[in-house]
Write an enzyme that holds these catalytic residues in place. Structure first.
Site, mmCIF file in Angstrom:
data_model
loop_
_atom_site.group_PDB
_atom_site.id
_atom_site.type_symbol
_atom_site.label_atom_id
_atom_site.label_comp_id
_atom_site.label_asym_id
_atom_site.label_seq_id
_atom_site.Cartn_x
_atom_site.Cartn_y
_atom_site.Cartn_z
ATOM 1 N N GLN A 1 -4.295 6.551 6.266
ATOM 2 C CA GLN A 1 -4.853 7.649 5.485
ATOM 3 C C GLN A 1 -6.267 7.986 5.955
ATOM 4 O O GLN A 1 -6.859 7.255 6.735
ATOM 5 C CB GLN A 1 -4.862 7.268 3.990
ATOM 6 C CG GLN A 1 -5.435 5.880 3.709
ATOM 7 C CD GLN A 1 -4.760 5.145 2.560
ATOM 8 O OE1 GLN A 1 -4.062 5.749 1.746
ATOM 9 N NE2 GLN A 1 -4.967 3.843 2.470
ATOM 10 N N HIS B 1 -9.917 -0.249 -14.344
ATOM 11 C CA HIS B 1 -9.629 -1.610 -13.885
ATOM 12 C C HIS B 1 -9.512 -2.587 -15.052
ATOM 13 O O HIS B 1 -8.663 -3.488 -15.028
ATOM 14 C CB HIS B 1 -10.712 -2.075 -12.896
ATOM 15 C CG HIS B 1 -10.636 -1.339 -11.596
ATOM 16 N ND1 HIS B 1 -11.731 -0.798 -10.962
ATOM 17 C CD2 HIS B 1 -9.563 -1.040 -10.819
ATOM 18 C CE1 HIS B 1 -11.343 -0.204 -9.846
ATOM 19 N NE2 HIS B 1 -10.040 -0.333 -9.733
ATOM 20 N N GLU C 1 -2.367 -5.367 -0.023
ATOM 21 C CA GLU C 1 -2.864 -4.001 0.255
ATOM 22 C C GLU C 1 -2.368 -3.607 1.639
ATOM 23 O O GLU C 1 -2.503 -4.373 2.589
ATOM 24 C CB GLU C 1 -4.401 -4.009 0.168
ATOM 25 C CG GLU C 1 -5.118 -2.851 0.835
ATOM 26 C CD GLU C 1 -4.826 -1.471 0.240
ATOM 27 O OE1 GLU C 1 -5.098 -1.280 -0.962
ATOM 28 O OE2 GLU C 1 -4.339 -0.607 0.984
ATOM 29 N N ASP D 1 2.907 -4.275 3.234
ATOM 30 C CA ASP D 1 3.472 -3.283 2.322
ATOM 31 C C ASP D 1 3.951 -4.015 1.059
ATOM 32 O O ASP D 1 4.763 -4.948 1.139
ATOM 33 C CB ASP D 1 4.645 -2.592 3.029
ATOM 34 C CG ASP D 1 5.189 -1.434 2.216
ATOM 35 O OD1 ASP D 1 5.080 -1.457 0.974
ATOM 36 O OD2 ASP D 1 5.735 -0.502 2.838
ATOM 37 N N ASP E 1 -1.502 -1.276 -8.607
ATOM 38 C CA ASP E 1 -2.668 -0.376 -8.599
ATOM 39 C C ASP E 1 -2.549 0.479 -7.354
ATOM 40 O O ASP E 1 -3.199 0.242 -6.345
ATOM 41 C CB ASP E 1 -3.954 -1.220 -8.573
ATOM 42 C CG ASP E 1 -5.206 -0.365 -8.481
ATOM 43 O OD1 ASP E 1 -5.120 0.847 -8.759
ATOM 44 O OD2 ASP E 1 -6.264 -0.899 -8.122
ATOM 45 N N ASP F 1 -1.251 7.701 -5.647
ATOM 46 C CA ASP F 1 -0.249 8.580 -6.259
ATOM 47 C C ASP F 1 1.059 8.483 -5.460
ATOM 48 O O ASP F 1 1.051 8.055 -4.308
ATOM 49 C CB ASP F 1 -0.765 10.030 -6.251
ATOM 50 C CG ASP F 1 -2.120 10.149 -6.958
ATOM 51 O OD1 ASP F 1 -2.307 9.478 -7.974
ATOM 52 O OD2 ASP F 1 -2.979 10.905 -6.464
ATOM 53 N N PRO G 1 2.835 6.181 1.633
ATOM 54 C CA PRO G 1 3.303 4.792 1.551
ATOM 55 C C PRO G 1 3.529 4.292 0.123
ATOM 56 O O PRO G 1 4.131 3.247 -0.091
ATOM 57 C CB PRO G 1 2.174 3.995 2.222
ATOM 58 C CG PRO G 1 0.978 4.884 2.211
ATOM 59 C CD PRO G 1 1.496 6.284 2.228
#
Ligand code: AAT
Length: 278
Positions: A32, A63, A107, A138, A156, A159, A163
């Protein structure tokens, strides 16, 4: 308007504009486009593909609510998994819980973590805790491989684009169920009740089919579309509305309290309608 402004085009007809002080960093990662900027209103802000992920000024609304609601619903959470959340905000909240022995962060984009460490130290500060394990994978694959592993899983994610699409799928929720211990529970950020009603309805139906307990709760996030935000919970045993409050740890928080936890499940009629509609 004087100065330089960033606008997130949140829906085809709505934008949120924030005055910038300066851009601190900008890069294209393998996944990204990432930017860290400093803003007048909310301090430093992380953007991914021009979408606001978090700001130092309002990150705690989100959070604290994505972390403490599930962690206080579980009476003795020892192992937690966070999918996404490379800024470290959820991890910082998780390690406030004295019962936590291990918190795994999965992440997909290592550059998010590296930039959070460098530019957002207030948010990333928990990532070096000895109980934290960071894996650059992933999250969809990770839960596919795990069985009976975690007490709490928190998604978390960005949108449902790119991915993150698979993190909102029925198959993923089934794999989450399998990756949880027999009394485990899971929470995901599930977007805006104003602009993503159909998505929320579908997720709640999926969770109600897979988990004995499925719940929706709300918070405010000033920088997310519509300002009101939803979280979806699937739980095998513990009900977030039946917490034994005498047993929860005392936490240093700025948004979450037991009263806020309970109030978050009080759904306004327009949100209840999202769930009831055929
Ligand atoms: N703490 C609030 C910040 C986020 S960032 C969400 C993270 O999810 C990003 O760093 C992204 O790289 C990561 N991610 C996306 N897909 C996957 C995946 N399949 N596996 C693991 N990590 C993933 C949330 C912001 C919400 C924005 C709402 N508008």
């Amino acid at each position: 308007m004087q100065g330089i402004w960033f606008s997130e085009l949140q829906t085809p007809g709505l934008g949120l504009s924030i005055k910038l002080k300066r851009t601190l960093h900008h890069e294209k990662t393998p996944y990204q486009e990432l930017a860290v900027v400093d803003t007048e209103a909310y301090g430093r802000m992380l953007l991914l593909d021009n979408i606001i992920q978090t700001t130092v000024g309002d990150e705690f609304f989100y959070h604290e609510m994505i972390a403490h609601v599930p962690l206080n619903t579980h009476p003795h959470p020892r192992t937690a998994l966070v999918i996404g959340g490379g800024d470290g905000g959820v991890i910082r909240e998780i390690i406030k819980h004295p019962s936590i022995e291990k918190a795994v962060l999965v992440e997909i984009d290592a550059r998010v973590v590296a930039n959070a460490r460098e530019y957002l130290p207030e948010i990333a500060c928990g990532l070096d805790d000895a109980r934290v394990e960071i894996r650059f994978e992933d999250g969809i694959e990770h839960v596919r491989q795990m069985e009976n592993t975690y007490d709490v899983i928190i998604v978390d994610s960005t949108d449902p684009i790119g991915p993150a699409v698979g993190l909102f799928s029925t198959e993923f929720y089934r794999n989450v169920y399998r990756a949880l211990k027999p009394d485990g529970l899971f929470v995901a950020q599930t977007e805006s009740p104003l602009f993503n009603a159909r998505l929320i309805r579908r997720i709640q139906r999926d969770l109600a089919e897979i988990f004995p307990i499925a719940r929706l709760y709300l918070t405010t996030v000033p920088t997310y579309p519509g300002g009101i935000w939803s979280f979806s919970m699937g739980s095998k045993e513990y009900d977030p509305l039946e917490v034994d409050w005498r047993k929860v740890p005392q936490l240093a928080t700025r948004f979450y309290t037991p009263a806020v936890h309970q109030a978050a499940f009080a759904l306004p009629p327009f949100v209840q309608d999202i769930l009831n509609k055929k």
